[in-house]
Design a protein around this motif. Structure first.
Motif, PDB file in Angstrom:
ATOM      1  N   VAL A 126       0.851  -1.188   0.000  1.00  0.00           N
ATOM      2  CA  VAL A 126       0.000   0.000   0.000  1.00  0.00           C
ATOM      3  C   VAL A 126       0.888   1.240   0.000  1.00  0.00           C
ATOM      4  N   ARG A 127       0.254   2.398  -0.179  1.00  0.00           N
ATOM      5  CA  ARG A 127       1.021   3.638  -0.073  1.00  0.00           C
ATOM      6  C   ARG A 127       1.469   3.833   1.374  1.00  0.00           C
ATOM      7  N   ALA A 128       2.590   4.508   1.526  1.00  0.00           N
ATOM      8  CA  ALA A 128       3.199   4.641   2.848  1.00  0.00           C
ATOM      9  C   ALA A 128       2.304   5.376   3.838  1.00  0.00           C
ATOM     10  N   ASP A 129       1.419   6.245   3.344  1.00  0.00           N
ATOM     11  CA  ASP A 129       0.544   7.022   4.245  1.00  0.00           C
ATOM     12  C   ASP A 129      -0.826   6.374   4.433  1.00  0.00           C
ATOM     13  N   GLU A 130      -0.990   5.130   4.013  1.00  0.00           N
ATOM     14  CA  GLU A 130      -2.289   4.462   4.131  1.00  0.00           C
ATOM     15  C   GLU A 130      -2.642   4.195   5.591  1.00  0.00           C
ATOM     16  N   THR A 131      -3.836   4.667   6.012  1.00  0.00           N
ATOM     17  CA  THR A 131      -4.308   4.430   7.373  1.00  0.00           C
ATOM     18  C   THR A 131      -5.743   3.917   7.402  1.00  0.00           C
ATOM     19  N   ARG A 132      -6.395   3.822   6.256  1.00  0.00           N
ATOM     20  CA  ARG A 132      -7.820   3.459   6.215  1.00  0.00           C
ATOM     21  C   ARG A 132      -8.059   1.975   6.472  1.00  0.00           C
ATOM     22  N   PHE A 133      -7.082   1.127   6.203  1.00  0.00           N
ATOM     23  CA  PHE A 133      -7.188  -0.303   6.479  1.00  0.00           C
ATOM     24  C   PHE A 133      -5.808  -0.804   6.870  1.00  0.00           C
ATOM     25  N   THR A 134      -5.808  -1.910   7.600  1.00  0.00           N
ATOM     26  CA  THR A 134      -4.541  -2.428   8.124  1.00  0.00           C
ATOM     27  C   THR A 134      -4.265  -3.875   7.731  1.00  0.00           C
ATOM     28  N   ASP A 135      -5.234  -4.513   7.051  1.00  0.00           N
ATOM     29  CA  ASP A 135      -5.051  -5.903   6.630  1.00  0.00           C
ATOM     30  C   ASP A 135      -6.187  -6.269   5.688  1.00  0.00           C
ATOM     31  N   ALA A 136      -6.218  -7.529   5.264  1.00  0.00           N
ATOM     32  CA  ALA A 136      -7.254  -7.967   4.333  1.00  0.00           C
ATOM     33  C   ALA A 136      -8.647  -7.880   4.956  1.00  0.00           C
ATOM     34  N   ALA A 137      -8.736  -8.171   6.245  1.00  0.00           N
ATOM     35  CA  ALA A 137     -10.043  -8.172   6.909  1.00  0.00           C
ATOM     36  C   ALA A 137     -10.663  -6.782   6.963  1.00  0.00           C
ATOM     37  N   THR A 138      -9.841  -5.751   7.113  1.00  0.00           N
ATOM     38  CA  THR A 138     -10.383  -4.392   7.159  1.00  0.00           C
ATOM     39  C   THR A 138     -10.468  -3.764   5.773  1.00  0.00           C
ATOM     40  N   PHE A 139      -9.810  -4.373   4.793  1.00  0.00           N
ATOM     41  CA  PHE A 139      -9.904  -3.908   3.410  1.00  0.00           C
ATOM     42  C   PHE A 139     -11.190  -4.392   2.741  1.00  0.00           C
ATOM     43  N   ALA A 140     -11.508  -5.653   2.946  1.00  0.00           N
ATOM     44  CA  ALA A 140     -12.579  -6.306   2.190  1.00  0.00           C
ATOM     45  C   ALA A 140     -13.954  -5.654   2.325  1.00  0.00           C
ATOM     46  N   PRO A 141     -14.392  -5.204   3.494  1.00  0.00           N
ATOM     47  CA  PRO A 141     -15.766  -4.716   3.612  1.00  0.00           C
ATOM     48  C   PRO A 141     -16.045  -3.396   2.897  1.00  0.00           C
ATOM     49  N   ASN A 142     -15.038  -2.611   2.591  1.00  0.00           N
ATOM     50  CA  ASN A 142     -15.257  -1.291   2.006  1.00  0.00           C
ATOM     51  C   ASN A 142     -15.205  -1.379   0.488  1.00  0.00           C
ATOM     52  N   ALA A 143     -16.352  -1.201  -0.160  1.00  0.00           N
ATOM     53  CA  ALA A 143     -16.459  -1.352  -1.609  1.00  0.00           C
ATOM     54  C   ALA A 143     -15.673  -0.299  -2.374  1.00  0.00           C
ATOM     55  N   ASP A 144     -15.231   0.747  -1.697  1.00  0.00           N
ATOM     56  CA  ASP A 144     -14.465   1.791  -2.376  1.00  0.00           C
ATOM     57  C   ASP A 144     -12.992   1.432  -2.544  1.00  0.00           C
ATOM     58  N   PHE A 145     -12.510   0.449  -1.812  1.00  0.00           N
ATOM     59  CA  PHE A 145     -11.102   0.080  -1.875  1.00  0.00           C
ATOM     60  C   PHE A 145     -10.864  -0.844  -3.072  1.00  0.00           C
ATOM     61  N   LEU A 146      -9.855  -0.538  -3.866  1.00  0.00           N
ATOM     62  CA  LEU A 146      -9.597  -1.257  -5.114  1.00  0.00           C
ATOM     63  C   LEU A 146      -8.243  -1.964  -5.083  1.00  0.00           C
TER      64      LEU A 146
END
Length: 266
Positions: A126-146
């Motif tokens: 991920v980009r170095a400043d990414e804070t919106r998710f921290t792993d696959a489990a927190t990435f998956a539920p948000n439909a905006d994350f690509l």
């Protein structure tokens, strides 16, 4: 970086364990034969074009050149895109292919594989400043994350089945023609993660200080192998050379060069 180094150290130990090194005279002699080998030059630090010279360099180049040297063979290096490489080797257009290609049963039904020359794990870059998710489990539920990926690659299938919902047509997966293009899209904000093995993640982080980081835990392990035309007479000689290279410390030296020293120099 310490965890990455520990992973590579463990991988190097794994590769070197349990095999006695054949003596040089025990290796097959290919009598100066030229092996037509293909790669993509788009997978840092396995294979890529040297920015200063334009020549193909990387871990796979060095490793296969060493194999050829020990077998008394020469290498005719060719380039092809990932999406045609397996079929081209299967059809005999090239004798050997390499591009961080994962050994799996589906591919074994199409082509021959060498023994594994590298074991790596899938990670979320991920980009170095990414804070919106921290792993696959927190990435998956948000439909905006690509996710950025190349169709048909291990990275693509891990994104489909280990991160998302198992739908290979999921619109959250944005497809790119090359691996490098997906990383560029990540850097520019067009996608939010690119899945890649530990080797490549380490390379991109080292080559772009402050641009990227890895989040979460490994999503699985994969073994890389050289691909060969079905029934190739090169499988046994290549495996014999790999055994010697792993056992005499040469594999460790190549990993040190490309997974530590190369990154430190960027």
């Amino acid at each position: 970086m310490s965890s990455i180094r520990h992973l590579f150290a463990a991988a190097a130990v794994t590769l070197a364990l349990g095999v006695a090194a054949p003596q040089a005279q025990d290796l097959p002699d290919l009598a100066g034969r030229t092996i037509v080998a293909v790669t993509e030059n788009a997978y840092v630090p396995l294979n890529f074009a040297d920015p200063a010279t334009g020549q193909g360099v990387g871990f796979e180049y060095d490793l296969f050149n060493e194999i050829a040297k020990r077998l008394n063979a020469k290498v005719d290096w060719q380039l092809a895109s990932w999406d045609v490489m397996i079929q081209a080797v299967r059809d005999g257009q090239f004798e050997v292919g390499m591009d961080g290609i994962t050994i799996n049963d589906e591919r074994k039904a199409q082509i021959d594989f060498s023994d594994s020359y590298l074991t790596s794990q899938q990670l979320m870059l991920v980009r170095a400043d990414e804070t919106r998710f921290t792993d696959a489990a927190t990435f998956a539920p948000n439909a905006d994350f690509l996710v950025g990926a190349q169709a048909g690659t291990t990275n693509f299938y891990v994104a489909v089945y280990n991160v998302l919902d198992g739908d290979e047509a999921n619109p959250r997966i944005k497809l790119f023609d090359t691996f490098g293009a997906s990383v560029s899209a990540l850097q520019s904000g067009d996608v939010d993660t690119v899945l890649m093995d530990q080797t490549s993640a380490n390379g991109y982080i080292g080559a772009n200080p402050g641009a990227f980081k890895v989040v979460g835990t490994p999503l699985g392990a994969e073994d890389f192998g050289f691909i060969l035309t079905p029934g190739s007479d090169l499988v046994a000689p290549i495996n014999a050379a790999l055994t010697a290279i792993k056992a005499d410390g040469t594999m460790d030296q190549l990993q040190q060069k490309w997974f530590y020293e190369y990154n430190a120099a960027q």
